[in-house]
Design an enzyme around this catalytic site. Structure first.
Site, short mmCIF file in Angstrom:
data_model
loop_
_atom_site.label_atom_id
_atom_site.label_comp_id
_atom_site.label_asym_id
_atom_site.label_seq_id
_atom_site.Cartn_x
_atom_site.Cartn_y
_atom_site.Cartn_z
N ARG A 174 0.82 -1.22 0.00
CA ARG A 174 0.00 0.00 0.00
C ARG A 174 0.85 1.27 0.00
O ARG A 174 0.49 2.27 0.62
CB ARG A 174 -0.98 0.01 1.17
N SER A 251 -10.74 0.69 3.53
CA SER A 251 -10.02 0.21 4.72
C SER A 251 -9.25 1.38 5.33
O SER A 251 -8.39 1.96 4.67
CB SER A 251 -9.06 -0.92 4.33
N GLU A 355 -4.46 4.27 6.43
CA GLU A 355 -4.25 4.17 4.99
C GLU A 355 -4.53 5.48 4.26
O GLU A 355 -3.81 5.84 3.34
CB GLU A 355 -5.13 3.04 4.42
#
Length: 363
Positions: A174, A251, A355
């Site tokens: 990520r 998320s 995130e």
């Protein structure tokens, strides 16, 4: 700060549409964020000219496209938000090239409709094509780093525009060198696709089971896309204006990677609280990856926490999403994120990392 009239005059030759006092809540999937001056660019030429002009004038810039991975402070942004609204997509026999502002799921849908495979596991992810390499977006066993051919970048320091190869981008879980950096602007992305219409190898258990497939087998891309959209919708991960469970940034926390030497300590802490049960873990570079959603639930934060009266809640479908129930502020979201993160760290000794990119605030 440059006054609005001055900004409008400054950008008059760039082709950007300039508006003042735009609530950024209107441009983000979390639907929070205060006001800002917004310059919307519908062509790559306008985007390049706008960024170059603002940089030369020393005006702070926030780049925004789909707004799906952004948490903006209630005070807004003291500068100019450059809205990337480019959208052209070109599909070849084994390549797809998309301008940065193209809707990502639209790109995936177009490749599948053209009889091409390889991107279908990334269906239903909100946001723009240009954001996918920044975040190294991934889902259901596929990451952008695996399918990306190259990225067209504007270097804001040198002014150079060039295509960069994947190995230059420092991809990780990520992340990439483009994340948390303002040096480069993504202008376009190019992906390799499968000319035979087969899907990427099915490596995510839940998805493989939907097709009774062994790990690594492929299925028709259209069928896999449909299955991915069903699975994501069941978790509130496909945008729906009528469903507050989708008023989120997806998320909110990444799955934590615990260094090998700490795994026994962390595992013992988890079992002390939840008993001797199977703990879902996955191999990762530099350690072992734990499931953030699983940890959040086992730390006592269930679906819908803290309850129906709260303006922000964990999704009622998926504990990894923090959701706006209709009247939330950025401050409300930060408070809930801090509560959840502190609870997981206190119980299990694992620090969760957010995130989304935060603007004007910190967790």
């Amino acid at each position: 700060m440059v006054a609005f009239d001055n900004v409008r005059e400054l950008l008059s030759a760039t082709g950007a549409r300039v508006r003042d006092a735009v609530p950024l809540a209107e441009l983000t999937t979390l639907r929070v964020g205060g006001p800002a001056t917004v310059a919307e660019c519908t062509t790559t030429e306008s985007l390049v000219a706008t960024v170059r002009t603002l940089d030369a004038a020393g005006v702070p810039v926030l780049l925004l496209a789909g707004g799906s991975n952004l948490l903006v402070a209630d005070a807004g942004f003291e500068g100019v938000v450059v809205r990337i609204a480019t959208g052209e997509v070109a599909i070849g026999s084994d390549l797809v090239t998309a301008e940065a502002g193209a809707d990502w799921d639209g790109v995936v849908a177009a490749t599948v409709a053209a009889g091409l495979g390889g991107l279908e596991c990334l269906s239903g992810i909100p946001g723009s094509a240009g954001a996918t390499p920044v975040q190294n977006v991934g889902a259901y066993g596929v990451e952008v780093a695996q399918v990306l051919r190259r990225v067209r970048l504007l270097d804001r320091r040198s002014g150079e525009i060039r295509w960069a190869a994947p190995q230059e981008l420092g991809f990780g879980y990520r992340t990439s060198i483009l994340k948390h950096s303002d040096r480069a602007v993504v202008l376009a992305v190019e992906f390799g696709v499968r000319a035979d219409g087969s899907s990427a190898p099915l490596r995510y258990g839940e998805l493989a089971r939907a097709f009774d497939a062994a790990e690594g087998e492929s299925r028709p891309a259209a069928a896999v896309r449909a299955a991915v959209l069903r699975l994501r919708a069941g978790k509130g991960m496909v945008l729906d204006p009528a469903d507050h469970d989708t008023w989120s940034a997806g998320s909110f926390f990444t799955n934590p990677v615990v260094a090998d030497e700490r795994v026994p300590e962390v595992t013992a802490a988890i079992r002390e609280h939840v008993g001797d049960i199977t703990i879902p873990t996955y191999p990762a570079v530099g350690g072992v990856k734990f499931s953030a959603g699983w940890l959040i639930e086992r730390a006592g934060f269930g679906k819908g926490f803290p309850g129906p009266e709260s303006p922000v809640r964990l999704s009622t479908k998926h504990t990894l999403a923090l959701t706006n129930r209709g009247a939330a502020t950025a401050a409300d979201l930060v408070e809930l994120a801090r509560t959840v993160r502190a609870g997981v760290e206190q119980r299990f000794g694992i620090h969760l990392e957010p995130e989304p990119v935060t603007v004007g605030l910190e967790l």
